[in-house]
Design an enzyme around this catalytic site. Structure first.
Site, PDB file in Angstrom:
ATOM      1  N   GLY A  10      40.798  42.877  55.203  1.00 23.06           N
ATOM      2  CA  GLY A  10      40.239  41.869  56.118  1.00 23.06           C
ATOM      3  C   GLY A  10      38.613  41.930  56.297  1.00 23.06           C
ATOM      4  O   GLY A  10      38.187  43.006  55.872  1.00 23.06           O
ATOM      5  N   ASP A  36      52.536  46.356  53.744  1.00 23.37           N
ATOM      6  CA  ASP A  36      52.997  45.466  55.064  1.00 23.37           C
ATOM      7  C   ASP A  36      53.349  46.285  56.337  1.00 23.37           C
ATOM      8  O   ASP A  36      54.378  46.810  56.397  1.00 23.37           O
ATOM      9  CB  ASP A  36      53.963  44.505  54.457  1.00 23.37           C
ATOM     10  CG  ASP A  36      54.379  43.479  55.395  1.00 23.37           C
ATOM     11  OD1 ASP A  36      54.112  43.485  56.625  1.00 23.37           O
ATOM     12  OD2 ASP A  36      55.089  42.458  55.070  1.00 23.37           O
ATOM     13  N   ILE A  37      52.819  46.246  57.434  1.00 24.85           N
ATOM     14  CA  ILE A  37      53.080  46.881  58.383  1.00 24.85           C
ATOM     15  C   ILE A  37      54.214  46.544  59.246  1.00 24.85           C
ATOM     16  O   ILE A  37      54.719  47.187  60.026  1.00 24.85           O
ATOM     17  CB  ILE A  37      51.800  47.097  59.537  1.00 24.85           C
ATOM     18  CG1 ILE A  37      51.466  45.485  60.113  1.00 24.85           C
ATOM     19  CG2 ILE A  37      50.390  47.773  58.887  1.00 24.85           C
ATOM     20  CD1 ILE A  37      50.670  45.481  61.348  1.00 24.85           C
ATOM     21  N   ALA A  60      46.499  42.732  61.377  1.00 27.86           N
ATOM     22  CA  ALA A  60      46.939  41.769  62.506  1.00 27.86           C
ATOM     23  C   ALA A  60      46.992  40.342  61.960  1.00 27.86           C
ATOM     24  O   ALA A  60      46.472  40.193  61.042  1.00 27.86           O
ATOM     25  CB  ALA A  60      45.916  41.874  63.753  1.00 27.86           C
ATOM     26  N   TRP A  61      48.026  39.706  62.755  1.00 30.61           N
ATOM     27  CA  TRP A  61      47.794  38.255  62.393  1.00 30.61           C
ATOM     28  C   TRP A  61      46.885  37.564  63.436  1.00 30.61           C
ATOM     29  O   TRP A  61      47.164  37.350  64.508  1.00 30.61           O
ATOM     30  CB  TRP A  61      49.345  37.705  62.546  1.00 30.61           C
ATOM     31  CG  TRP A  61      49.549  36.369  62.024  1.00 30.61           C
ATOM     32  CD1 TRP A  61      48.826  35.732  60.978  1.00 30.61           C
ATOM     33  CD2 TRP A  61      50.316  34.985  62.436  1.00 30.61           C
ATOM     34  NE1 TRP A  61      49.055  34.507  60.718  1.00 30.61           N
ATOM     35  CE2 TRP A  61      50.167  34.107  61.608  1.00 30.61           C
ATOM     36  CE3 TRP A  61      51.323  35.048  63.601  1.00 30.61           C
ATOM     37  CZ2 TRP A  61      50.442  32.797  61.787  1.00 30.61           C
ATOM     38  CZ3 TRP A  61      51.920  33.729  63.559  1.00 30.61           C
ATOM     39  CH2 TRP A  61      51.612  32.942  62.615  1.00 30.61           C
ATOM     40  N   THR A  62      45.981  37.280  62.774  1.00 27.19           N
ATOM     41  CA  THR A  62      44.585  36.882  63.665  1.00 27.19           C
ATOM     42  C   THR A  62      44.498  35.385  63.715  1.00 27.19           C
ATOM     43  O   THR A  62      43.432  34.675  64.161  1.00 27.19           O
ATOM     44  CB  THR A  62      43.438  37.320  63.048  1.00 27.19           C
ATOM     45  OG1 THR A  62      43.038  36.902  61.388  1.00 27.19           O
ATOM     46  CG2 THR A  62      43.531  38.782  63.057  1.00 27.19           C
ATOM     47  N   ASP A 102      39.291  40.353  72.962  1.00 28.11           N
ATOM     48  CA  ASP A 102      38.846  40.028  74.556  1.00 28.11           C
ATOM     49  C   ASP A 102      40.024  39.063  74.953  1.00 28.11           C
ATOM     50  O   ASP A 102      40.176  38.629  76.024  1.00 28.11           O
ATOM     51  CB  ASP A 102      37.547  39.018  74.321  1.00 28.11           C
ATOM     52  CG  ASP A 102      37.590  38.206  73.110  1.00 28.11           C
ATOM     53  OD1 ASP A 102      38.034  38.484  71.915  1.00 28.11           O
ATOM     54  OD2 ASP A 102      37.157  36.766  73.234  1.00 28.11           O
ATOM     55  N   TYR A 125      48.861  35.016  70.781  1.00 29.08           N
ATOM     56  CA  TYR A 125      47.796  35.954  70.122  1.00 29.08           C
ATOM     57  C   TYR A 125      47.624  37.294  70.874  1.00 29.08           C
ATOM     58  O   TYR A 125      47.635  38.276  70.664  1.00 29.08           O
ATOM     59  CB  TYR A 125      46.704  35.122  69.371  1.00 29.08           C
ATOM     60  CG  TYR A 125      45.813  36.402  69.028  1.00 29.08           C
ATOM     61  CD1 TYR A 125      46.099  37.050  67.467  1.00 29.08           C
ATOM     62  CD2 TYR A 125      44.315  36.639  69.372  1.00 29.08           C
ATOM     63  CE1 TYR A 125      45.060  37.850  67.041  1.00 29.08           C
ATOM     64  CE2 TYR A 125      43.440  37.380  69.125  1.00 29.08           C
ATOM     65  CZ  TYR A 125      43.785  38.214  67.818  1.00 29.08           C
ATOM     66  OH  TYR A 125      42.949  38.922  67.437  1.00 29.08           O
ATOM     67  N   TRP A 147      34.667  37.965  68.864  1.00 33.40           N
ATOM     68  CA  TRP A 147      33.934  36.882  68.096  1.00 33.40           C
ATOM     69  C   TRP A 147      33.290  37.741  66.704  1.00 33.40           C
ATOM     70  O   TRP A 147      31.914  37.686  66.681  1.00 33.40           O
ATOM     71  CB  TRP A 147      32.593  36.262  69.003  1.00 33.40           C
ATOM     72  CG  TRP A 147      32.926  35.617  70.236  1.00 33.40           C
ATOM     73  CD1 TRP A 147      34.411  35.589  70.908  1.00 33.40           C
ATOM     74  CD2 TRP A 147      32.145  34.349  70.949  1.00 33.40           C
ATOM     75  NE1 TRP A 147      34.045  34.725  71.603  1.00 33.40           N
ATOM     76  CE2 TRP A 147      32.780  33.962  71.878  1.00 33.40           C
ATOM     77  CE3 TRP A 147      30.976  34.143  70.734  1.00 33.40           C
ATOM     78  CZ2 TRP A 147      32.333  33.054  72.673  1.00 33.40           C
ATOM     79  CZ3 TRP A 147      30.416  33.163  71.425  1.00 33.40           C
ATOM     80  CH2 TRP A 147      31.048  32.920  72.394  1.00 33.40           C
TER      81      TRP A 147
HETATM   82  N1  LIG Z   1      37.921  38.069  63.960  1.00 33.68           N
HETATM   83  C1  LIG Z   1      37.599  38.210  65.468  1.00 33.68           C
HETATM   84  O1  LIG Z   1      36.952  37.529  66.036  1.00 33.68           O
HETATM   85  C2  LIG Z   1      38.500  39.500  66.173  1.00 33.68           C
HETATM   86  C3  LIG Z   1      38.287  39.549  67.495  1.00 33.68           C
HETATM   87  C4  LIG Z   1      38.728  40.481  68.386  1.00 33.68           C
HETATM   88  C5  LIG Z   1      39.507  41.407  67.674  1.00 33.68           C
HETATM   89  N2  LIG Z   1      39.909  41.194  66.372  1.00 33.68           N
HETATM   90  C6  LIG Z   1      40.868  42.173  65.797  1.00 33.68           C
HETATM   91  O2  LIG Z   1      40.061  42.647  64.875  1.00 33.68           O
HETATM   92  C7  LIG Z   1      40.981  43.215  63.664  1.00 33.68           C
HETATM   93  C8  LIG Z   1      40.518  42.953  62.351  1.00 33.68           C
HETATM   94  O3  LIG Z   1      40.372  41.495  62.411  1.00 33.68           O
HETATM   95  P1  LIG Z   1      39.489  40.563  61.302  1.00 33.68           P
HETATM   96  O4  LIG Z   1      38.564  40.036  62.016  1.00 33.68           O
HETATM   97  O5  LIG Z   1      39.133  41.466  60.191  1.00 33.68           O
HETATM   98  O6  LIG Z   1      40.693  39.921  60.994  1.00 33.68           O
HETATM   99  P2  LIG Z   1      41.404  39.389  59.430  1.00 33.68           P
HETATM  100  O7  LIG Z   1      40.196  39.175  58.426  1.00 33.68           O
HETATM  101  O8  LIG Z   1      42.385  38.340  59.478  1.00 33.68           O
HETATM  102  O9  LIG Z   1      42.080  40.876  58.989  1.00 33.68           O
HETATM  103  C9  LIG Z   1      43.276  41.063  59.415  1.00 33.68           C
HETATM  104  C10 LIG Z   1      44.004  41.801  58.194  1.00 33.68           C
HETATM  105  O10 LIG Z   1      45.353  42.174  58.376  1.00 33.68           O
HETATM  106  C11 LIG Z   1      46.167  41.847  57.573  1.00 33.68           C
HETATM  107  N3  LIG Z   1      47.778  41.274  57.818  1.00 33.68           N
HETATM  108  C12 LIG Z   1      48.190  40.475  58.507  1.00 33.68           C
HETATM  109  N4  LIG Z   1      49.478  40.612  58.637  1.00 33.68           N
HETATM  110  C13 LIG Z   1      49.755  41.728  58.004  1.00 33.68           C
HETATM  111  C14 LIG Z   1      50.995  42.691  57.719  1.00 33.68           C
HETATM  112  N5  LIG Z   1      51.945  42.304  58.229  1.00 33.68           N
HETATM  113  N6  LIG Z   1      50.720  43.900  57.297  1.00 33.68           N
HETATM  114  C15 LIG Z   1      49.517  44.489  56.782  1.00 33.68           C
HETATM  115  N7  LIG Z   1      48.449  43.549  56.893  1.00 33.68           N
HETATM  116  C16 LIG Z   1      48.483  42.400  57.224  1.00 33.68           C
HETATM  117  C17 LIG Z   1      45.417  40.426  56.881  1.00 33.68           C
HETATM  118  O11 LIG Z   1      45.944  40.028  55.493  1.00 33.68           O
HETATM  119  P3  LIG Z   1      46.264  38.633  55.100  1.00 33.68           P
HETATM  120  O12 LIG Z   1      45.168  37.688  55.640  1.00 33.68           O
HETATM  121  O13 LIG Z   1      46.166  38.711  53.591  1.00 33.68           O
HETATM  122  O14 LIG Z   1      47.477  38.173  55.764  1.00 33.68           O
HETATM  123  C18 LIG Z   1      44.137  40.465  56.906  1.00 33.68           C
HETATM  124  O15 LIG Z   1      43.494  40.953  55.845  1.00 33.68           O
HETATM  125  C19 LIG Z   1      42.503  42.497  64.114  1.00 33.68           C
HETATM  126  O16 LIG Z   1      43.264  43.626  64.791  1.00 33.68           O
HETATM  127  C20 LIG Z   1      42.110  41.539  65.079  1.00 33.68           C
HETATM  128  O17 LIG Z   1      43.128  41.248  66.067  1.00 33.68           O
HETATM  129  C21 LIG Z   1      39.366  40.273  65.571  1.00 33.68           C
END
Ligand SMILES: NC(=O)c1ccc[n+]([C@@H]2O[C@H](COP(=O)([O-])OP(=O)(O)OC[C@H]3O[C@@H](n4cnc5c(N)ncnc54)[C@H](OP(=O)(O)O)[C@@H]3O)[C@@H](O)[C@H]2O)c1
Length: 284
Positions: A10, A36-37, A60-62, A102, A125, A147
């Site tokens: 991610g 796969d978690i 996470a599933w984002t 957030d 979510y 963000w």
């Molecule tokens: N992006 C934001 O604005 C934001 C804001 C606040 C918090 N966060 C948190 O920050 C963290 C990182 O987010 P990110 O922005 O890097 O999002 P991201 O690019 O969607 O990364 C999340 C990764 O988790 C993987 N994933 C999904 N289901 C999974 C599973 N069952 N087992 C293992 N891996 C799995 C996804 O892989 P696939 O895509 O291949 O499914 C993806 O590569 C997350 O915990 C998210 O909740 C993000």
């Protein structure tokens, strides 16, 4: 330290692997395909084999809107998946550092949210990520961010630049405020918290709260384009309405960092300029 990273494919996960690697740690990054978690046996086997000192759990599933239509999947990944990670960490005595959001807040507070404010998620979510927070026990931290944008993967900076290339004017909401956070800065702060073996809840974002409208203007300005091409709209006027409600106030105060005497992160305009420059270079 030996560091295991979930969700390493991610946008944050990839920066985490880089920053720990550069810091001289032994890093094992697992993306969705390699771990796969939601597979409890696989999580245990992987953690027991690697014997990490700490896990940064960023998987996470984002897909915020898609989560509304499939709560079981959201909770399976974000809550149960976190439970499996926590269980496995207990087996080997590793710390767990969980990235949260957030969206655990309802966004109605008049001022920035501190770590000790009452949570009240309004989306599936947000509820599933909060459930993940509740799976954590001792020897863990919750790092709430907002963000997030970065070089890897889809994000709002890339969306804004694409829309600007395709349209004369762009519309963004002016009644949702938050703190843009850049994945490389976030990863560096997470590394510091991990290395210092910090526990508890931390709000970690870049500085400089803005609305999405103001942020889009900053993105255009950073890429040498006219910010007046961005027009403000109200969330209520968006067509079509998005399935998941967004918090109107997503601004996170970094009270825990401040009170722990840790330097907070730079104004988002610094990493924004860095990212726009890197994206331009990559596309030429
Ligand atoms: N992006 C934001 O604005 C934001 C804001 C606040 C918090 N966060 C948190 O920050 C963290 C990182 O987010 P990110 O922005 O890097 O999002 P991201 O690019 O969607 O990364 C999340 C990764 O988790 C993987 N994933 C999904 N289901 C999974 C599973 N069952 N087992 C293992 N891996 C799995 C996804 O892989 P696939 O895509 O291949 O499914 C993806 O590569 C997350 O915990 C998210 O909740 C993000």
């Amino acid at each position: 330290m030996r560091i295991l990273i979930t969700g390493a494919g991610g946008q944050v996960g990839r920066e985490l692997v880089s920053v720990f690697d550069a810091g001289g740690h032994v890093v094992a990054g697992f993306d969705h395909a390699t771990l796969d978690i939601t597979n409890r046996d696989a999580v245990r086997a992987t953690v027991v084999e690697f014997q990490p000192d700490a896990i940064v759990h960023s998987a996470a599933w984002t897909a915020v809107d898609a989560c509304e239509a499939d709560p079981d999947r959201a909770f399976a990944v974000n809550a149960m998946g976190t439970r499996f990670v926590v269980e496995a960490c207990r087996l080997v005595g590793a710390a767990v550092h969980y990235i949260s959001t957030d969206y655990v807040f309802d966004g109605t507070k008049e001022s920035p949210y501190v770590e000790w404010d009452q949570t009240n998620p309004q989306s599936v979510y947000g509820a599933s990520k909060l459930a993940g927070e509740h799976e954590l026990g001792e020897n863990s931290s919750v790092i709430r961010t907002s963000w997030v944008c970065g070089f890897h993967g889809p994000n709002m900076v890339k969306t804004i630049l694409r829309l600007a290339a395709e349209n004369e004017t762009l519309s963004f909401v002016n009644d949702q405020r938050g703190c843009p956070t850049f994945a490389d800065d976030l990863a560096a702060m997470i590394a510091l918290l991990v290395v210092e073996r910090r526990t508890g809840v931390f709000h970690v974002t870049n500085a400089g709260p803005v609305s999405w409208y103001e942020f889009a203007r900053e993105v255009l300005a950073a890429s040498g384009q006219d910010p007046d091409r961005v027009l403000p709209v109200a969330t209520a006027d968006l067509q079509p309405q998005r399935p998941a409600p967004r918090p109107a106030n997503s601004v996170l105060d970094h009270a825990a960092l401040r009170l722990a005497g840790i330097d907070t992160m730079a104004d988002f305009r610094e990493p924004l300029l860095r990212l726009v420059t890197a994206l331009n270079k990559a596309s030429n």
